[in-house]
Design an enzyme around this catalytic site. Structure first.
Site, PDB file in Angstrom:
ATOM      1  N   CYS A 257      -8.497  39.788 -25.822  1.00 34.23           N
ATOM      2  CA  CYS A 257      -7.661  39.561 -27.003  1.00 34.23           C
ATOM      3  C   CYS A 257      -8.342  38.665 -28.038  1.00 34.23           C
ATOM      4  O   CYS A 257      -9.256  39.105 -28.716  1.00 34.23           O
ATOM      5  CB  CYS A 257      -6.297  39.026 -26.575  1.00 34.23           C
ATOM      6  SG  CYS A 257      -4.950  39.622 -27.631  1.00 34.23           S
ATOM      7  N   GLN A 261     -11.980  39.229 -30.100  1.00 37.75           N
ATOM      8  CA  GLN A 261     -12.245  39.052 -31.526  1.00 37.75           C
ATOM      9  C   GLN A 261     -13.382  38.066 -31.762  1.00 37.75           C
ATOM     10  O   GLN A 261     -14.206  38.248 -32.676  1.00 37.75           O
ATOM     11  CB  GLN A 261     -10.967  38.594 -32.219  1.00 37.75           C
ATOM     12  CG  GLN A 261      -9.841  39.610 -32.163  1.00 37.75           C
ATOM     13  CD  GLN A 261      -8.463  39.010 -32.375  1.00 37.75           C
ATOM     14  OE1 GLN A 261      -8.333  37.866 -32.826  1.00 37.75           O
ATOM     15  NE2 GLN A 261      -7.419  39.760 -32.051  1.00 37.75           N
ATOM     16  N   ASN A 299      -0.566  42.025 -27.238  1.00 34.67           N
ATOM     17  CA  ASN A 299       0.014  40.942 -28.016  1.00 34.67           C
ATOM     18  C   ASN A 299      -1.033  40.416 -28.981  1.00 34.67           C
ATOM     19  O   ASN A 299      -1.785  39.512 -28.659  1.00 34.67           O
ATOM     20  CB  ASN A 299       0.500  39.817 -27.104  1.00 34.67           C
ATOM     21  CG  ASN A 299       0.858  38.567 -27.884  1.00 34.67           C
ATOM     22  OD1 ASN A 299       1.088  38.632 -29.085  1.00 34.67           O
ATOM     23  ND2 ASN A 299       0.894  37.429 -27.214  1.00 34.67           N
ATOM     24  N   HIS A 343      -4.149  43.054 -22.753  1.00 37.16           N
ATOM     25  CA  HIS A 343      -4.011  42.118 -21.646  1.00 37.16           C
ATOM     26  C   HIS A 343      -4.037  42.825 -20.292  1.00 37.16           C
ATOM     27  O   HIS A 343      -2.988  43.242 -19.791  1.00 37.16           O
ATOM     28  CB  HIS A 343      -2.707  41.326 -21.798  1.00 37.16           C
ATOM     29  CG  HIS A 343      -2.735  40.350 -22.926  1.00 37.16           C
ATOM     30  ND1 HIS A 343      -2.923  38.996 -22.743  1.00 37.16           N
ATOM     31  CD2 HIS A 343      -2.630  40.529 -24.263  1.00 37.16           C
ATOM     32  CE1 HIS A 343      -2.918  38.382 -23.912  1.00 37.16           C
ATOM     33  NE2 HIS A 343      -2.740  39.302 -24.856  1.00 37.16           N
ATOM     34  N   GLU A 345      -4.340  41.536 -17.488  1.00 38.36           N
ATOM     35  CA  GLU A 345      -3.586  40.745 -16.505  1.00 38.36           C
ATOM     36  C   GLU A 345      -2.087  41.004 -16.611  1.00 38.36           C
ATOM     37  O   GLU A 345      -1.316  40.587 -15.737  1.00 38.36           O
ATOM     38  CB  GLU A 345      -3.869  39.255 -16.690  1.00 38.36           C
ATOM     39  CG  GLU A 345      -3.079  38.557 -17.768  1.00 38.36           C
ATOM     40  CD  GLU A 345      -3.444  38.948 -19.182  1.00 38.36           C
ATOM     41  OE1 GLU A 345      -2.669  38.679 -20.114  1.00 38.36           O
ATOM     42  OE2 GLU A 345      -4.526  39.552 -19.380  1.00 38.36           O
TER      43      GLU A 345
END
Length: 367
Positions: A257, A261, A299, A343, A345
């Site tokens: 995430c 970036q 997210n 994600h 996880e």
């Protein structure tokens, strides 16, 4: 709590649009960027995810709080969202092993929440007009003052927030006698990431957001990890320098995430703020290396430039988001480095992508 006893509340968007609701209990105002999550479960994990710091969360699921709160179902040490907006808030809960009601959990974390909002209409509005700053408040007769205060809230674009959620001091996670050692840069790390690494026989040392490469290297790790987190990645210059050094030395590196970036920026690929982002546990991704589809937990409100990524001679796009064709994963052709914009996880979410932790361990073994 009876409906008639609850105080009126509202959410005021930066463009002046107002949606009305009722207070969950706590009075006052909370400011942040409004966003929505389409997950049907895992609300407690969502609320405690550091990636949501500074954001007002709108939940699309109609019922929030119905299974209460559990001490183990958290992704950090506290609620990280700025506030909650939902349709139906359950003051009572039905799960026998819950530790408390969600209302109690919010009270313990001193977090504002409002319900009885037309969330279908609100989410539709955000989808059409984009994520923007907002305020939720019980001060329903003080609109002009709320507008003045809201105008002073900084935009998420260009905002550095990792420092607000990162650990202040390094700490260890897992079994110190584990086979592998991993240095993790905490720019908003979730607990379930650490659990996934630890159960793959890794001992992790977690470092603050502004740690230097030399700090991470001092642990003599077998691999390096860049975590998820909130805010704009561009201001995180120190993290980018860490990534550049790891890449230059061709050491095993995995980013999730915000970490994804950071790896892109370290390779000269720019990032941009998305219209309203990806937040939910049912986002479809295709693995271009295997041709297989994955349902993923996502997210993020920023993404990396697909055009620049495709032009980069040393970067291969490994995953694409099937809803809008944004880049969902990359790997370097000449270095031991890969990352994903979602994600694996989960927590909450499906486990389709947990194999990525295995790939990281395999990369460590091959190094």
């Amino acid at each position: 709590m009876k409906y008639t006893q609850r105080k009126k509340a509202l959410i005021l968007l930066a463009d002046g649009t107002i949606f009305h609701g009722k207070s969950i209990g706590k009075e006052g105002s909370a400011f942040g960027e409004v966003c929505f999550n389409t997950g049907t479960t895992g609300y407690q994990e969502i609320f405690t995810d550091p990636s949501y710091f500074g954001q007002i969360m709108v939940t699309t699921n109609a019922h929030i709080g119905n299974y209460g709160a559990h001490d183990e179902e958290v992704e950090s040490d506290s609620i990280k969202i700025a506030g909650l907006v939902c349709k139906n808030f359950s003051f009572e809960y039905s799960r026998p092993d819950a530790d408390s009601s969600l209302k109690t959990f919010f009270e313990e974390n001193d977090t504002l929440a409002i319900s009885d909002v037309d969330t279908r209409s609100l989410v539709s509005y955000i989808r059409d007009n984009g994520a923007m700053n907002a305020v939720i408040s019980t001060e329903v007769d003080n609109i002009d003052e709320l507008k003045k205060q809201l105008a002073e809230v900084p935009s998420m674009d260009g905002l550095e927030l990792a420092s607000k959620v990162s650990t202040k001091e390094p700490y260890f996670y897992g079994n110190e006698n584990a086979k592998y050692k991993i240095s993790a840069l905490d720019i908003g790390i979730k607990k379930n990431i650490l659990r996934n690494l630890a159960k793959r026989d890794a001992y992790i040392k977690v470092f603050p957001y502004n740690a230097k490469f030399e700090d991470l290297e001092s642990f003599k790790p077998d691999g390096y990890f860049l975590s998820n987190g909130p805010g704009d990645p561009e201001p995180l210059v120190e993290a980018q320098e860490v990534a550049k050094e790891i890449i230059k030395r061709d050491l095993p590196l995995f980013g999730i995430c915000l970490g994804h970036q950071i790896i892109a920026l370290a390779n000269g690929i720019s990032t941009y703020k998305m219209h309203h982002g990806h937040r939910g546990i049912n986002h479809p991704v295709i693995n271009l290396l295997t041709g297989k589809g994955e349902i993923t937990s996502q997210n993020h409100g920023f993404a990396i430039s697909r055009e620049e990524t495709e032009k980069h001679q040393d970067i291969e796009i490994t995953h694409l988001h099937l809803n809008d064709d944004t880049v969902a994963g990359i790997k370097m052709k000449s270095k031991n480095c890969f990352s994903v914009q979602y994600h694996p996880e989960a927590s909450p979410g499906p486990h389709d992508s947990s194999y990525l932790f295995d790939e990281f361990i395999n990369n460590i073994q091959k190094n």
